[in-house]
Design an enzyme around this catalytic site. Sequence first.
Site, short mmCIF file in Angstrom:
data_model
loop_
_atom_site.label_atom_id
_atom_site.label_comp_id
_atom_site.label_asym_id
_atom_site.label_seq_id
_atom_site.Cartn_x
_atom_site.Cartn_y
_atom_site.Cartn_z
CG ASN A 203 -10.68 3.36 1.50
OD1 ASN A 203 -11.76 3.44 0.92
ND2 ASN A 203 -10.38 2.37 2.31
CG HIS B 14 -2.30 0.45 1.00
ND1 HIS B 14 -2.89 0.53 -0.25
CD2 HIS B 14 -3.27 0.86 1.87
CE1 HIS B 14 -4.13 0.96 -0.14
NE2 HIS B 14 -4.38 1.18 1.14
CG ASN C 91 -9.11 4.87 5.19
OD1 ASN C 91 -8.45 4.33 4.31
ND2 ASN C 91 -9.87 4.20 6.04
CG ASP D 118 -1.91 0.77 -3.38
OD1 ASP D 118 -2.05 1.96 -3.04
OD2 ASP D 118 -2.67 -0.13 -2.97
#
Length: 243
Positions: A112, A19, A66, A91
Amino acid sequence: MKLFVGLGNPGEKYARNRHNIGFMAVERIAELHGFGPWKRKFKAYAADGEIGGEKVLLLKPQTYMNESGQSVGEAARFLKIAEGDVVIFHDELDLLPGRIKVKTGGGNAGHNGLRSISAHIGNETQRVRLGIGHPGNKDAVSYYVLSDFAKADQAWLPDLMEAVAKAAPHLARGDAPRFQTDVARLLQQAESNAGGASKEDDRASRPALISTAVGPPGERRSKRATALADNLAKWLAGRKPKD
């Protein structure tokens, strides 16, 4: 002025996660192009410099994935950077490991970080989609992206980061097609330099490193991704549900 944003999660715990490939990309850009030190600013770590004669601010939001839009929105408003001059490195599950595509706007595909940025500054940013592959099971996605890159990923990850950093001047000048072409050339060159008879079998098993054309929504999964999906499915099946 351009705003280059790498997406990831802050802290050593997440540093090598899939991530966090966006963080890795802007960190290599900073190193290669001699940017100043990273400083806390805009709820992020920020570094100033020039790429290809263009002023660029590199940003690593420290708000967690997020809520990345809080940091990006604050920086863009303060510096009066237009939506189209924001470039996001992130990513991408729907690309095979090591592939890369650049697009402007479009859907967020459940990412997100992108969703948060769209909510704060709009949806017409440029996205540099860095392929990490898909585990093959949607229930395993969270575990997969928050896991570190595997040892096998070192066959492509350093070369991809280097190619992105070297080709970054084209992005700074607003030439995304040339950026993609240059990344492809640099990756082919790196593979050739690492060649030799002893490398043939290894290269045959490696995923294609880049796709410059817009492909269909569904990417074919690599054998390695399939094997990983099977292992993750077994792991999930073996977990006992919480009371």
